[in-house]
Design an enzyme around this catalytic site. Structure first.
Site, PDB file in Angstrom:
ATOM      1  N   GLY A  48       0.812  -1.215   0.000  1.00  0.00           N
ATOM      2  CA  GLY A  48       0.000   0.000   0.000  1.00  0.00           C
ATOM      3  C   GLY A  48       0.841   1.258   0.000  1.00  0.00           C
ATOM      4  O   GLY A  48       0.559   2.217  -0.730  1.00  0.00           O
ATOM      5  N   ASP A  68      -6.111   2.348   7.392  1.00  0.00           N
ATOM      6  CA  ASP A  68      -5.558   1.100   7.908  1.00  0.00           C
ATOM      7  C   ASP A  68      -6.146   0.857   9.292  1.00  0.00           C
ATOM      8  O   ASP A  68      -6.644   1.785   9.940  1.00  0.00           O
ATOM      9  CB  ASP A  68      -4.028   1.177   7.982  1.00  0.00           C
ATOM     10  N   ALA A  69      -6.110  -0.395   9.729  1.00  0.00           N
ATOM     11  CA  ALA A  69      -6.676  -0.753  11.036  1.00  0.00           C
ATOM     12  C   ALA A  69      -5.729  -0.426  12.181  1.00  0.00           C
ATOM     13  O   ALA A  69      -6.140  -0.418  13.345  1.00  0.00           O
ATOM     14  CB  ALA A  69      -7.035  -2.240  11.057  1.00  0.00           C
ATOM     15  N   LYS A  73       0.708   2.938  13.250  1.00  0.00           N
ATOM     16  CA  LYS A  73       1.416   2.686  11.985  1.00  0.00           C
ATOM     17  C   LYS A  73       0.917   3.662  10.912  1.00  0.00           C
ATOM     18  O   LYS A  73       1.705   4.252  10.165  1.00  0.00           O
ATOM     19  CB  LYS A  73       1.161   1.238  11.568  1.00  0.00           C
ATOM     20  N   ARG A 122      -6.534 -22.908   0.823  1.00  0.00           N
ATOM     21  CA  ARG A 122      -6.818 -21.706   0.034  1.00  0.00           C
ATOM     22  C   ARG A 122      -8.231 -21.204   0.307  1.00  0.00           C
ATOM     23  O   ARG A 122      -8.470 -20.006   0.369  1.00  0.00           O
ATOM     24  CB  ARG A 122      -6.647 -22.042  -1.451  1.00  0.00           C
ATOM     25  N   VAL A 152      -5.897  -4.953  -5.365  1.00  0.00           N
ATOM     26  CA  VAL A 152      -4.523  -5.419  -5.509  1.00  0.00           C
ATOM     27  C   VAL A 152      -4.273  -6.645  -4.623  1.00  0.00           C
ATOM     28  O   VAL A 152      -3.393  -7.448  -4.900  1.00  0.00           O
ATOM     29  CB  VAL A 152      -3.528  -4.287  -5.157  1.00  0.00           C
ATOM     30  N   ASP A 182       2.753  -9.124 -13.957  1.00  0.00           N
ATOM     31  CA  ASP A 182       3.299 -10.330 -14.604  1.00  0.00           C
ATOM     32  C   ASP A 182       3.764  -9.993 -16.016  1.00  0.00           C
ATOM     33  O   ASP A 182       4.830 -10.448 -16.458  1.00  0.00           O
ATOM     34  CB  ASP A 182       2.229 -11.433 -14.687  1.00  0.00           C
ATOM     35  N   HIS A 209      -4.095 -14.690 -12.203  1.00  0.00           N
ATOM     36  CA  HIS A 209      -2.821 -14.188 -11.690  1.00  0.00           C
ATOM     37  C   HIS A 209      -2.165 -15.284 -10.856  1.00  0.00           C
ATOM     38  O   HIS A 209      -2.750 -15.803  -9.916  1.00  0.00           O
ATOM     39  CB  HIS A 209      -3.060 -12.956 -10.826  1.00  0.00           C
ATOM     40  N   THR A 264       7.157  -8.286  -1.995  1.00  0.00           N
ATOM     41  CA  THR A 264       7.341  -7.455  -3.174  1.00  0.00           C
ATOM     42  C   THR A 264       6.668  -6.107  -2.911  1.00  0.00           C
ATOM     43  O   THR A 264       5.652  -6.047  -2.226  1.00  0.00           O
ATOM     44  CB  THR A 264       6.724  -8.095  -4.434  1.00  0.00           C
TER      45      THR A 264
END
Length: 350
Positions: A48, A68-69, A73, A122, A152, A182, A209, A264
């Site tokens: 992000g 953000d939660a 941060k 999964r 994303v 990719d 993806h 990444t």
């Protein structure tokens, strides 16, 4: 969330501006047609913040909202960006745990997502992400009903489908980052081998993806010259197995980065910024992104799955899908991915 310290809080009144600027007499008010561009990024993790930083440096927005939660941060990331104001285009940066801060966004980028626990299936991971998206997506749709949603978070194809269902938005306004990155990795690998600029290489990865992505070999060109056709004309032999090795190298390159640095961030930051530019500036460029793919390349009309296809992007979201030639084998693999995703989605109960 507490705002960044302002000069007024330090005892300096707003009247100080009069010492620097002399007002113009009979000045007309700002034009009512003047409009500011606003982007909201949901999730202040590595991905992000790489996206937010890249969008800022490329001067794509007037206002940037971070959600953000984790309040500490989030405030730290906001302040860190605000302190770079002297080196950046003038962009107002906000941050809060309350989704109301995203109101009137043109584009909402969702990077938040649950990480897979060792031994977790999964489907279990998807169920946890579904629960998270039930918290994220409805407020975004409420506060910015005309916005574009760009997902994303991984697994991006199923989560884009979930975002579409939860938002109630038309499908052209809900997009997944898909195989845009990719395809960039694919172009880099080819350009590096051929010693040309990656921007002169046209090459697409499509489909789901991840490991089952499909490389469109017949569409590859360098400087407008079709690669496979050129090889055949010069009687240069190549094997299907070699092509598959290249495709796997593209897929595995992401795993290599994760293994080396743990995650990444920079490449996906640039990838998403390129999508944001095409969308917000109505550039109508072609990007391979995850979109509602039913009816394309033989995918059943009843299967509401999101897969990456080369799409024309503009202010209205997905404006059209490029009529790229797929071999029967490529189309078959695309339909196989669609079947797998549809089967998984049926188990989510959404």
């Amino acid at each position: 969330m507490k705002k960044a310290t302002s000069l007024s809080e330090l005892g300096i009144t707003d009247d100080i501006s009069k010492a620097f600027f002399r007002p113009i007499q009979s000045a007309a008010p700002p034009s009512p047609s003047k409009r500011r561009t606003k982007v909201s990024v949901i999730g202040a993790g590595n991905v992000g913040m790489a996206i937010a930083q890249t969008i800022l440096t490329q001067d794509l927005v007037d206002e940037l909202a971070l959600v953000d939660a984790k309040p500490d941060k989030l405030r730290g990331e906001m302040l860190d960006l605000q302190h770079a104001a002297a080196f950046l285009p003038r962009t107002r940066i906000f941050a809060d745990t309350d989704y109301a801060i995203t109101a009137s966004s043109d584009l909402c980028i969702i990077t938040a997502g649950a990480r897979q626990i060792p031994g977790e299936s999964r489907l279990d991971l998807l169920q946890r992400n579904l629960d998270l998206f039930r918290i994220i997506v409805p407020p975004l749709a409420k506060y910015s009903p005309e916005a574009l949603l760009l997902v994303v978070s991984n697994p991006v194809d199923v989560l884009t489908y979930i975002a579409w269902k939860l938002s109630g938005f038309p499908p052209n306004r809900v997009i997944g980052s898909g195989t845009n990155l990719d395809s960039s990795r694919f172009r880099f690998l080819l350009a590096d081998h051929l010693e040309v600029n990656a921007q002169d290489v046209q090459a697409y990865m499509v489909g789901e993806h991840g490991d089952s992505s499909v490389a469109l070999w017949s569409s590859i060109s360098v400087g407008g010259v079709p690669v496979l056709g050129s090889l055949e004309r010069h009687q240069i032999e190549y094997e299907e197995g070699v092509l598959e090795k290249i495709r796997k190298a593209v897929v595995e390159s992401a795993y290599e980065v994760i293994q080396l640095k743990g995650y990444t961030s920079w490449a996906i930051g640039y990838s998403v910024a390129s999508l944001a530019r095409s969308l917000l500036r109505d550039q109508r460029r072609i990007h391979p992104v995850s979109l509602l793919a039913k009816g394309f390349y033989g995918i059943d009309e009843e299967k509401e799955v999101f897969l990456s296809l080369p799409a024309q992007l503009g202010r209205g979201g997905v404006l059209g899908v490029a009529s790229v030639h797929l071999t029967e084998e490529e189309a078959k693999r695309l339909r196989c991915s669609a079947d797998t995703l549809w089967e998984i989605q049926q188990k989510l109960g959404i």
